[in-house]
Motif scaffolding. Structure first.
Motif, PDB file in Angstrom:
ATOM      1  N   GLY A  24      12.859  -7.405 -10.932  1.00 59.85           N
ATOM      2  CA  GLY A  24      13.325  -7.161  -9.448  1.00 59.85           C
ATOM      3  C   GLY A  24      11.947  -6.586  -8.862  1.00 59.85           C
ATOM      4  N   ARG A  25      12.347  -5.637  -7.706  1.00 60.06           N
ATOM      5  CA  ARG A  25      11.382  -5.307  -6.719  1.00 60.06           C
ATOM      6  C   ARG A  25      10.832  -3.798  -7.163  1.00 60.06           C
ATOM      7  N   SER A  26       9.473  -3.463  -6.685  1.00 56.57           N
ATOM      8  CA  SER A  26       8.737  -2.197  -7.187  1.00 56.57           C
ATOM      9  C   SER A  26       9.437  -0.995  -6.485  1.00 56.57           C
ATOM     10  N   ALA A  27      10.421  -1.084  -5.285  1.00 51.70           N
ATOM     11  CA  ALA A  27      11.202  -0.288  -4.560  1.00 51.70           C
ATOM     12  C   ALA A  27      11.997   0.469  -5.563  1.00 51.70           C
ATOM     13  N   ALA A  34      10.806   8.602 -14.782  1.00 53.42           N
ATOM     14  CA  ALA A  34      11.301   8.523 -15.953  1.00 53.42           C
ATOM     15  C   ALA A  34      11.618   6.914 -16.434  1.00 53.42           C
ATOM     16  N   ARG A  35      12.198   6.197 -15.476  1.00 49.31           N
ATOM     17  CA  ARG A  35      12.323   4.654 -15.789  1.00 49.31           C
ATOM     18  C   ARG A  35      11.163   3.966 -15.849  1.00 49.31           C
ATOM     19  N   MET A  48       6.992  -6.315 -15.403  1.00 49.71           N
ATOM     20  CA  MET A  48       6.390  -6.223 -14.082  1.00 49.71           C
ATOM     21  C   MET A  48       7.358  -6.527 -12.858  1.00 49.71           C
ATOM     22  N   THR A  49       7.082  -6.448 -11.581  1.00 49.92           N
ATOM     23  CA  THR A  49       8.119  -6.633 -10.412  1.00 49.92           C
ATOM     24  C   THR A  49       7.498  -7.932  -9.814  1.00 49.92           C
ATOM     25  N   TYR A  50       8.356  -8.566  -9.018  1.00 48.90           N
ATOM     26  CA  TYR A  50       7.930  -9.528  -8.059  1.00 48.90           C
ATOM     27  C   TYR A  50       6.736  -8.850  -7.208  1.00 48.90           C
ATOM     28  N   ASP A  51       6.740  -7.898  -6.844  1.00 40.12           N
ATOM     29  CA  ASP A  51       6.029  -7.013  -5.967  1.00 40.12           C
ATOM     30  C   ASP A  51       4.438  -7.078  -6.560  1.00 40.12           C
TER      31      ASP A  51
END
Length: 179
Positions: free
Chosen positions: A39-42, A49-50, A66-69
């Protein structure tokens, strides 16, 4: 995931075979590295914690998460090169993004093993790939983008030995038409 792939290297090699170009690559040793794109960094910005849980999970399994961002930032900063995004499907692969295309991909992979997203097809056409010829199962041998018919002037100026090589490749791919 990593145990399954490591224990079934022959199955993995068979699934990856259409992507192994030139075909001689299929005899090389496989080295597995894992990347999970989530997914995304947001989605992680306000969840320390996540983020820590994912970092620990990845470190324990030799898995980069990693994220797409993150990918976008790495490419924009010059730390990484754009890469084509492929998704495995029942027929073979689905090309979602045509950025950073592997060299000679359309010389070896035919439509039976590769579907193109509308965005990927539009991007390839904008880069002058002869996608119509490729969809007719004609390998794109010239500058990775064209067939002999697409750019006849390129073919006409070739050395006869190269023409012979292309003729043999065409016959191997199942097209026994005249050259």
């Amino acid at each position: 995931m990593s145990n399954y792939a490591s224990q079934h290297l022959d199955r993995l090699r068979d699934k990856l075979r259409p992507l192994m170009v030139p075909p001689q690559m299929a005899s090389h040793r496989l080295s597995l590295k894992y990347v999970l794109i989530i997914g995304r960094s947001a989605e992680l910005e306000h969840h320390e914690a996540r983020r820590l849980r994912l970092a620990n999970y990845g470190a324990e399994r030799n898995l980069r998460i990693m994220t797409y961002d993150t990918i976008y930032r790495e490419v924009a900063a010059g730390y990484n090169k754009p890469k084509a995004v492929l998704r495995a499907n029942s027929r073979g692969y689905f090309l979602q993004s045509a950025e950073g295309m592997p060299a000679h991909m359309f010389s070896y992979i035919m439509p039976a093993q590769l579907e193109l997203s509308a965005a990927a097809e539009a991007a390839l056409r904008a880069e002058t790939y002869d996608i119509d010829a490729w969809k007719r199962n004609e390998p794109l041998n010239f500058n990775e983008k064209w067939t002999r018919a697409s750019e006849p002037s390129l073919y006409d100026g070739m050395h006869s030995a190269v023409k012979g090589l292309l003729s043999r490749q065409k016959k191997r791919n199942g097209d026994n038409g005249a050259d």
